[in-house]
Scaffold this motif. Structure first.
Motif, PDB file in Angstrom:
ATOM      1  N   GLN A 124      21.613 -38.831 -31.675  1.00 12.45           N
ATOM      2  CA  GLN A 124      22.580 -38.574 -30.791  1.00 12.45           C
ATOM      3  C   GLN A 124      23.753 -39.327 -30.612  1.00 12.45           C
ATOM      4  N   GLY A 125      25.082 -39.000 -30.119  1.00 14.64           N
ATOM      5  CA  GLY A 125      26.348 -39.806 -29.962  1.00 14.64           C
ATOM      6  C   GLY A 125      26.121 -40.998 -28.972  1.00 14.64           C
ATOM      7  N   GLU A 126      26.611 -42.023 -29.307  1.00 12.09           N
ATOM      8  CA  GLU A 126      26.468 -43.140 -28.608  1.00 12.09           C
ATOM      9  C   GLU A 126      27.625 -43.241 -27.287  1.00 12.09           C
ATOM     10  N   ALA A 127      27.064 -43.399 -26.270  1.00 11.86           N
ATOM     11  CA  ALA A 127      27.825 -43.518 -25.287  1.00 11.86           C
ATOM     12  C   ALA A 127      28.354 -45.006 -24.932  1.00 11.86           C
ATOM     13  N   ALA A 128      29.786 -45.244 -24.447  1.00 10.32           N
ATOM     14  CA  ALA A 128      30.144 -46.620 -24.422  1.00 10.32           C
ATOM     15  C   ALA A 128      31.132 -46.524 -23.243  1.00 10.32           C
ATOM     16  N   CYS A 129      31.572 -47.687 -22.841  1.00 15.02           N
ATOM     17  CA  CYS A 129      32.537 -47.938 -21.837  1.00 15.02           C
ATOM     18  C   CYS A 129      33.951 -48.286 -22.246  1.00 15.02           C
ATOM     19  N   THR A 130      35.139 -47.538 -22.384  1.00 12.40           N
ATOM     20  CA  THR A 130      36.261 -47.990 -22.748  1.00 12.40           C
ATOM     21  C   THR A 130      37.330 -48.537 -21.690  1.00 12.40           C
ATOM     22  N   LYS A 131      38.144 -49.278 -22.116  1.00 16.62           N
ATOM     23  CA  LYS A 131      39.353 -49.776 -21.174  1.00 16.62           C
ATOM     24  C   LYS A 131      40.342 -48.700 -21.338  1.00 16.62           C
ATOM     25  N   ASN A 132      40.558 -48.137 -22.264  1.00 17.44           N
ATOM     26  CA  ASN A 132      41.632 -47.327 -22.591  1.00 17.44           C
ATOM     27  C   ASN A 132      41.232 -45.857 -21.724  1.00 17.44           C
ATOM     28  N   LEU A 133      41.784 -45.648 -20.687  1.00 23.55           N
ATOM     29  CA  LEU A 133      41.699 -44.477 -19.834  1.00 23.55           C
ATOM     30  C   LEU A 133      42.082 -43.353 -20.248  1.00 23.55           C
ATOM     31  N   LYS A 134      43.075 -43.341 -21.417  1.00 23.15           N
ATOM     32  CA  LYS A 134      43.706 -42.199 -22.172  1.00 23.15           C
ATOM     33  C   LYS A 134      43.085 -41.749 -23.279  1.00 23.15           C
ATOM     34  N   ASP A 135      41.697 -42.361 -23.412  1.00 23.95           N
ATOM     35  CA  ASP A 135      41.004 -41.897 -24.647  1.00 23.95           C
ATOM     36  C   ASP A 135      40.492 -40.475 -24.677  1.00 23.95           C
ATOM     37  N   PRO A 136      40.912 -39.665 -25.456  1.00 22.10           N
ATOM     38  CA  PRO A 136      40.282 -38.160 -25.377  1.00 22.10           C
ATOM     39  C   PRO A 136      38.980 -38.038 -25.189  1.00 22.10           C
ATOM     40  N   TYR A 137      38.282 -38.886 -25.762  1.00 24.14           N
ATOM     41  CA  TYR A 137      36.675 -38.689 -25.976  1.00 24.14           C
ATOM     42  C   TYR A 137      36.141 -39.197 -24.533  1.00 24.14           C
ATOM     43  N   SER A 138      36.839 -39.739 -23.543  1.00 23.74           N
ATOM     44  CA  SER A 138      36.459 -40.239 -22.131  1.00 23.74           C
ATOM     45  C   SER A 138      36.551 -39.127 -21.129  1.00 23.74           C
ATOM     46  N   PHE A 139      37.142 -37.903 -21.794  1.00 21.00           N
ATOM     47  CA  PHE A 139      36.952 -36.720 -20.662  1.00 21.00           C
ATOM     48  C   PHE A 139      35.743 -35.940 -21.073  1.00 21.00           C
ATOM     49  N   TRP A 140      35.146 -35.431 -20.177  1.00 25.44           N
ATOM     50  CA  TRP A 140      33.893 -34.484 -20.021  1.00 25.44           C
ATOM     51  C   TRP A 140      34.121 -33.239 -19.456  1.00 25.44           C
ATOM     52  N   LYS A 141      33.318 -32.304 -19.761  1.00 29.67           N
ATOM     53  CA  LYS A 141      33.111 -31.059 -19.059  1.00 29.67           C
ATOM     54  C   LYS A 141      31.747 -30.771 -18.653  1.00 29.67           C
ATOM     55  N   ILE A 142      31.644 -29.961 -17.667  1.00 32.76           N
ATOM     56  CA  ILE A 142      30.237 -29.560 -17.095  1.00 32.76           C
ATOM     57  C   ILE A 142      30.050 -28.485 -17.760  1.00 32.76           C
ATOM     58  N   GLU A 143      28.815 -28.298 -18.465  1.00 36.04           N
ATOM     59  CA  GLU A 143      28.463 -27.093 -19.096  1.00 36.04           C
ATOM     60  C   GLU A 143      27.342 -26.117 -18.412  1.00 36.04           C
ATOM     61  N   THR A 144      26.472 -26.737 -17.743  1.00 34.04           N
ATOM     62  CA  THR A 144      25.490 -25.894 -16.882  1.00 34.04           C
ATOM     63  C   THR A 144      25.382 -26.589 -15.657  1.00 34.04           C
ATOM     64  N   VAL A 145      25.213 -25.752 -14.614  1.00 31.72           N
ATOM     65  CA  VAL A 145      24.776 -26.165 -13.338  1.00 31.72           C
ATOM     66  C   VAL A 145      23.289 -25.690 -13.207  1.00 31.72           C
ATOM     67  N   THR A 146      22.459 -26.536 -12.665  1.00 35.60           N
ATOM     68  CA  THR A 146      21.112 -26.420 -12.289  1.00 35.60           C
ATOM     69  C   THR A 146      20.630 -26.082 -10.776  1.00 35.60           C
ATOM     70  N   ASN A 147      21.673 -26.308 -10.017  1.00 34.10           N
ATOM     71  CA  ASN A 147      21.526 -26.191  -8.771  1.00 34.10           C
ATOM     72  C   ASN A 147      21.286 -25.150  -7.946  1.00 34.10           C
ATOM     73  N   PRO A 148      20.368 -24.577  -7.458  1.00 28.55           N
ATOM     74  CA  PRO A 148      20.130 -23.123  -7.164  1.00 28.55           C
ATOM     75  C   PRO A 148      20.992 -22.743  -6.026  1.00 28.55           C
ATOM     76  N   HIS A 149      21.636 -23.650  -5.152  1.00 25.79           N
ATOM     77  CA  HIS A 149      22.597 -23.101  -4.263  1.00 25.79           C
ATOM     78  C   HIS A 149      23.990 -23.335  -4.602  1.00 25.79           C
ATOM     79  N   ALA A 150      24.202 -23.785  -5.797  1.00 26.14           N
ATOM     80  CA  ALA A 150      25.537 -23.419  -6.462  1.00 26.14           C
ATOM     81  C   ALA A 150      25.790 -22.333  -7.284  1.00 26.14           C
ATOM     82  N   ASP A 151      27.105 -21.983  -7.553  1.00 27.77           N
ATOM     83  CA  ASP A 151      27.459 -20.961  -8.299  1.00 27.77           C
ATOM     84  C   ASP A 151      27.235 -21.004  -9.631  1.00 27.77           C
ATOM     85  N   ASN A 152      26.366 -20.259 -10.354  1.00 27.36           N
ATOM     86  CA  ASN A 152      25.812 -20.417 -11.922  1.00 27.36           C
ATOM     87  C   ASN A 152      26.665 -19.845 -12.830  1.00 27.36           C
ATOM     88  N   SER A 153      27.889 -20.454 -13.139  1.00 27.86           N
ATOM     89  CA  SER A 153      29.099 -19.823 -14.063  1.00 27.86           C
ATOM     90  C   SER A 153      28.530 -19.982 -15.469  1.00 27.86           C
TER      91      SER A 153
END
Length: 175
Positions: free
Chosen positions: A49-78
């Motif tokens: 698996q990929g290693e997660a770390a904490c970077t001081k560089n807030l412009k690092d492109p690998y520090s941006f994430w996306k939500i892939e799935t929503v498992t909350n039954p009350h939320a809109d499941n896109s």
């Protein structure tokens, strides 16, 4: 540990959309963003698996994430079906993915398979590339190489001949 969520290019009270909104997780205690370190954990205990770390560089492109799935039954499941992006956005995204994947590929024998420069265009020997999950082997076809080479030489010659014939025909008509 608590994390602050910072939405990329997002306004206040703007909804977060599955698979579309990019966000960062920022630690208020350490003032760093959660990122992927581009390193893989051991296959034995980390299952590569990929290693997660904490970077001081807030412009690092690998520090941006996306939500892939929503498992909350009350939320809109896109799903991927309701996402519409333009051709240029899709083209840019595919090139980013190709660049990312190609940067991770490594030649198997440090280009020992392609010894001499004359071997490169025709791929006289196969050129294997590998990654953790897949392997690519480039196979050359000398017949296709020779046909392409001949067409590059013959086409300009034929164009020059056609041009002179055209000029000659116009000169004959004028007389």
């Amino acid at each position: 540990q608590f994390w602050n969520v910072k939405i990329k290019d997002g306004g206040e009270n703007e909804p977060v959309k599955t698979l579309q909104t990019k966000f960062q997780l920022i630690s208020p205690k350490f003032h760093c963003a959660l990122t992927w370190s581009k390193e893989s954990l051991s296959h034995v205990w980390g299952f590569s698996q990929g290693e997660a770390a904490c970077t001081k560089n807030l412009k690092d492109p690998y520090s941006f994430w996306k939500i892939e799935t929503v498992t909350n039954p009350h939320a809109d499941n896109s799903s991927f079906d309701n996402i519409t992006i333009s051709f240029l956005e899709r083209l840019a995204e595919s090139h980013q993915v190709m660049t990312f994947i190609n940067a991770r590929l490594k030649p198997v024998d440090n280009f020992d398979n392609l010894d001499r420069p004359w071997m490169w265009p025709i791929l006289y020997k196969s050129a294997p590339w590998y990654d953790v999950q897949f392997r690519i082997v480039l196979l050359g076809n000398p017949l296709l190489f020779l046909l392409n080479f001949v067409s590059l030489i013959v086409t300009p010659i034929l164009l020059v001949i056609r041009h002179y014939k055209h000029c000659r025909n116009t000169n004959v008509k004028e007389k």
